[in-house]
Write a protein that holds these residues in place. Structure first.
Motif: not given
Length: 264
Positions: A153-154, A200-201, A224, A229, A258, A261-262
């Motif tokens: 996961s992220m 990500g989500y 995001v 998503y 993701d 996101y990160t």
């Protein structure tokens, strides 16, 4: 380079979500033999696989991935039926309580670790032991005795935000990435390729169950960079890539999917 996946696939959590759509992605790229593992029936997954290709062969296992004997038995039966094991996807997991350490009960924390980390290790250990017994699928320098992808996961790379304090989940997914790196180093020279994916989500039933209430799901969507998503098929396609010869020089890597996101 086009994908060509001709071997035998073993997927946990195959009855829904990312596992389900990973099976579809592998089938679209040529895989025709599947071992589908889930606590619940994989009826819908099997039906869609048959729609993708009528010549798909499926062995279904309804089991708890924390059951060591059941996992070992499913690998043995997969090989007995299909002859080998080429593509393993360790995807089964749970979200757990969205709580910080001072709030979560020990039993709840341990349950998340058991399913998301220890069970991944149990599956990977059984898969490695089998892959060490078999030869490479082809004579190509890109080929391996087997390929394993662990679904992290992220939140295995960064801490969850304060409004989504999934402490146990994040801990378990950080551990999956550590496991991936450790075993990738130990077995790359013996012909086994191990990587992870950090989604990500994703609009899975799990995400909708845990974040679909109130404003949380919309608040996180806006964080995001692409402002949406992921769909489950997008993650399935990434996993198919990691198993393919196109990713033959990726070893011990964590592919981040993701939506950006990160990077924020």
């Amino acid at each position: 380079m086009s994908f060509s996946l001709k071997g035998v696939a073993y997927i946990t959590g195959a009855g829904s979500g990312i596992g389900q759509y990973t099976a579809y992605a592998l089938a679209r790229q040529g895989a025709r033999s599947f071992a589908l593992v889930d606590r619940n029936p994989s009826t819908r997954t099997i039906s869609e696989l048959k729609n993708i290709s009528p010549d798909v062969s499926v062995r279904e296992f309804e089991l708890d991935v924390t059951n060591e004997n059941a996992i070992n038995d499913s690998i043995e039966k997969t090989v007995k039926e299909f002859g080998r094991l080429d593509y393993a996807v360790n995807n089964a997991g749970i979200g757990g309580s969205i709580k910080t350490s001072d709030q979560i009960a020990k039993c709840d924390f341990e349950r998340v670790i058991a399913v998301n980390t220890t069970a991944v290790w149990l599956c990977q250990r059984a898969q490695i032991r089998q892959m060490l017994k078999q030869e490479k699928l082809t004579d190509s320098y890109r080929s391996y005795r087997g390929s394993i992808v662990n679904v992290a996961s992220m939140y295995g790379l960064v801490a969850p935000p304060l409004n989504v304090p999934s402490t146990a989940y994040s801990t378990s997914k950080h551990a999956v990435i550590g496991l991936t790196k450790s075993d990738a180093l130990a077995f790359a020279h013996r012909g086994i390729k191990i990587n992870a994916i950090a989604p990500g989500y994703v609009m899975t039933p799990l995400v909708q169950e845990h974040m679909g209430k109130g404003e949380m799901i919309e608040t996180e969507r806006l964080k995001v960079p692409v402002h949406r998503y992921s769909e489950m098929e997008e993650i399935g396609d990434c996993i198919a890539f990691l198993h393919s010869d196109a990713a033959s020089y990726m070893v011990g890597a964590t592919l981040v999917a993701d939506g950006g996101y990160t990077i924020v």
